[in-house]
Design an enzyme around this catalytic site. Structure first.
Site, mmCIF file in Angstrom:
data_model
loop_
_atom_site.group_PDB
_atom_site.id
_atom_site.type_symbol
_atom_site.label_atom_id
_atom_site.label_comp_id
_atom_site.label_asym_id
_atom_site.label_seq_id
_atom_site.Cartn_x
_atom_site.Cartn_y
_atom_site.Cartn_z
ATOM 1 N N GLU A 128 39.554 47.060 26.867
ATOM 2 C CA GLU A 128 39.450 46.554 28.238
ATOM 3 C C GLU A 128 39.339 45.032 28.242
ATOM 4 O O GLU A 128 38.588 44.462 27.453
ATOM 5 C CB GLU A 128 38.205 47.160 28.912
ATOM 6 C CG GLU A 128 38.022 46.719 30.355
ATOM 7 C CD GLU A 128 36.675 47.173 30.923
ATOM 8 O OE1 GLU A 128 36.628 48.238 31.546
ATOM 9 O OE2 GLU A 128 35.673 46.450 30.722
ATOM 10 N N TYR A 139 41.931 42.749 36.244
ATOM 11 C CA TYR A 139 41.372 43.811 35.407
ATOM 12 C C TYR A 139 42.517 44.523 34.691
ATOM 13 O O TYR A 139 43.514 44.891 35.314
ATOM 14 C CB TYR A 139 40.598 44.836 36.251
ATOM 15 C CG TYR A 139 40.086 45.982 35.412
ATOM 16 C CD1 TYR A 139 38.794 45.962 34.890
ATOM 17 C CD2 TYR A 139 40.903 47.059 35.097
ATOM 18 C CE1 TYR A 139 38.327 46.985 34.076
ATOM 19 C CE2 TYR A 139 40.454 48.087 34.278
ATOM 20 C CZ TYR A 139 39.170 48.052 33.777
ATOM 21 O OH TYR A 139 38.718 49.057 32.964
#
Ligand code: GDP
Ligand code: MN
Length: 374
Positions: A190, A101
C-alpha cells in the site's frame, strides 16, 4: 508479517519506486545523528506497525535542526496505540500537489490480485471507503499474469492521471506488482499517500507492506538480506546456528556431535552450509524452526540430520522433520537416527517415505553423494 514503513521503503527503493530520501534514528542515543547532512524542512516519522500515525502525533514536519532535535526527543519513547516508539525516520520533505491512495492486495476468495485506487489519499482506506465509496476504484488482476495495459489504464483513470504522469504510474504499477508484491509474496503493498508533486513526479510518501505468513523461507532470507537483518545474529535462543558457505545443511544434537558431523562431511569431500546444534531434549517445534533457519538460503542442496538420541528423543525429532517437510522443497534429506526411541522415529519417517540410517559414516557418505548428483 507486517513491515515497518522504512523497511517497505527499502523494498520500494530496491524495486526502483521513487521514495523520499531518509535516514533512520534508532534509540535515544542516535538522535544526535540528525545534525549532519539533513536538509530542512524535514519530516520526523515514528516507526510503529500501527497505521494512522499522523493522527496520533507520530508524523511531524520540522523546519530546522533545533526543532528536529526537540521533536525527536519528544517522539522517541512515545506510545502510539500501545506501541513504544524506539526508532524514527528522518525523511526528506516532499512538496505535495495531490495525495492519492494506491494498493495491491491478494483477494483469496476471487483468487486474484485486487488494486484499490483513489484520487484522494492520505486518510486511511477504511474511512475513505466509509465516507466516499464512489472515490475508491477496484481493479482485479489474475494471478500469474503480468499486469495488462487495460488494467493499468483503469488505475490511471481512477487516480485522474494522464500523459506523462500516467506513464510514470504504469512503470510504478509494474514495479509494485512484479518487484515487490510477487517477488516477496506480499499480501498487501500500500502507498498512502502516493504523492503527485508540482514537477510531475509520483513519490511513495508512506509504505505499508505485509508478507504472507506462509512465505517460502528462501524469500524470507532474501528479504532479511535486503533489510540488513542478519538471520544468524538474532538466532532463535533454542538452538545454536552459525552460517558457513557450503551447500549441505547440518543439524545435530550437541555441539560435539555437530562438529564431528561437519568434520566427517568435509573429510568425505562435502561442504557444510552451517553448524546447527538443536541441543538436548529438542522437541518438534525446535526441529521445525531449525529447518526453516537453514532453508532461509536457497543454495542448500542436502540437509543432513544427525541425531544421537539420549535426552533427545528420536520420535520427537522425526515428528519435527515431518512438520518441516513442506519447507524442504528442492533440498534432499538424509537422516541418521540412533538411540532413544530410534525405532519409533524411523517408523514415522519411513511412513513418510524418508530413508533413515543408523550408522553415521554411511549417512554422511549418502549426503555427500546426493549433493554431488544434484
Ligand atoms: P500515517 O499517518 O501513519 O499513514 O503516516 P504518513 O506517512 O502517511 O503521513 C501522514 C500524513 O502526513 C500524510 O498523509 C501527509 O499528509 C503528511 N506528510 C507526510 N510526509 C509528508 C511530506 O513529505 N510532505 C508533505 N507535504 N506532507 C507529508
Ligand atoms: Mn499513510
Amino acid at each position: 508479517m507486517r513491515l515497518y514503513e522504512y523497511e517497505g521503503k527499502i523494498m520500494f527503493r530496491a524495486a526502483g519506486i521513487d521514495v523520499p530520501s531518509f535516514m533512520m534514528i534508532k534509540g535515544e542515543e542516535e538522535i544526535g545523528k540528525i545534525i549532519p547532512g539533513v536538509s530542512f524542512p524535514a519530516v520526523l516519522k515514528a516507526q510503529v506497525l500501527t497505521g494512522g500515525r499522523g493522527k496520533s502525533g507520530g508524523v511531524k514536519v520540522v523546519k530546522d535542526q533545533a526543532e528536529a532535535l526537540a521533536t525527536a526527543r519528544q517522539l522517541m519513547g512515545l506510545r502510539i496505540k500501545g506501541e513504544t516508539v524506539d526508532s524514527l525516520m528522518v525523511s526528506e520533505y516532499i512538496d505535495i500537489t495531490r495525495e492519492m491512495y494506491l494498493s495491491i492486495t491478494v483477494d483469496r476468495s476471487k483468487r486474484s490480485y485486487l488494486i484499490l485506487a483513489s484520487p484522494t489519499g492520505g486518510i486511511d482506506i477504511e474511512s475513505l471507503v466509509k465516507d466516499n465509496p464512489e472515490k475508491v476504484s477496484r481493479i482485479y488482476i489474475n494471478p500469474g499474469e503480468i499486469m495488462a495495459d487495460y488494467a493499468k489504464r483503469k488505475v490511471a483513470k481512477a487516480l485522474m492521471l494522464s500523459g506523462n504522469e500516467a506513464s510514470l504510474l504504469f512503470d510504478l504499477l509494474n514495479r509494485m506488482f512484479n518487484d515487490v508484491m510477487k517477488k516477496y509474496q506480499a499480501d498487501l503493498v500500500e502507498i498512502n499517500p502516493l504523492a503527485l508533486t508540482k514537477d510531475g513526479r509520483l513519490i511513495a510518501v508512506d509504505s505499508k507492506v505485509t508478507i504472507d505468513d506462509n512465505v517460502q523461507p528462501s524469500i524470507i532470507g532474501q528479504l532479511e538480506r535486503l533489510l540488513g537483518r542478519n538471520p544468524s545474529e538474532n538466532a532463535d535462543e533454542r538452538f545454536k546456528y552459525v552460517q558457513l558457505d557450503g551447500n549441505i545443511g547440518v543439524i545435530g544434537n550437541g555441539a560435539g556431535l555437530t562438529m564431528a558431523t561437519m568434520d566427517l562431511l568435509k573429510s568425505l569431500g562435502g561442504s557444510p552450509a552451517d553448524f546447527l546444534d538443536i541441543g538436548g531434549g529438542a522437541d518438534k517445534e525446535v526441529v521445525n524452526e531449525a529447518f526453516k533457519r537453514i532453508l532461509e538460503r536457497d543454495d542448500i542442496k542436502t540437509i543432513f540430520v544427525n541425531i544421537l538420541g539420549g535426552i533427545t528423543r528420536c520420535d520427537e525429532v522425526a515428528g519435527g522433520l515431518i512438520a518441516a517437510l513442506s519447507t524442504v522443497k528442492d533440498a534432499k534429506l538424509v537422516v541418521r537416527l540412533s538411540g532413544t526411541n530410534e525405532e519409533e522415529g524411523r517408523k514415522i519417517l519411513k511412513d513418510a517415505g524418508i530413508a533413515t540410517y543408523g550408522d553415521m559414516l554411511e549417512a554422511a557418505r549418502a549426503a555427500v553423494s546426493l549433493t554431488r548428483e544434484s
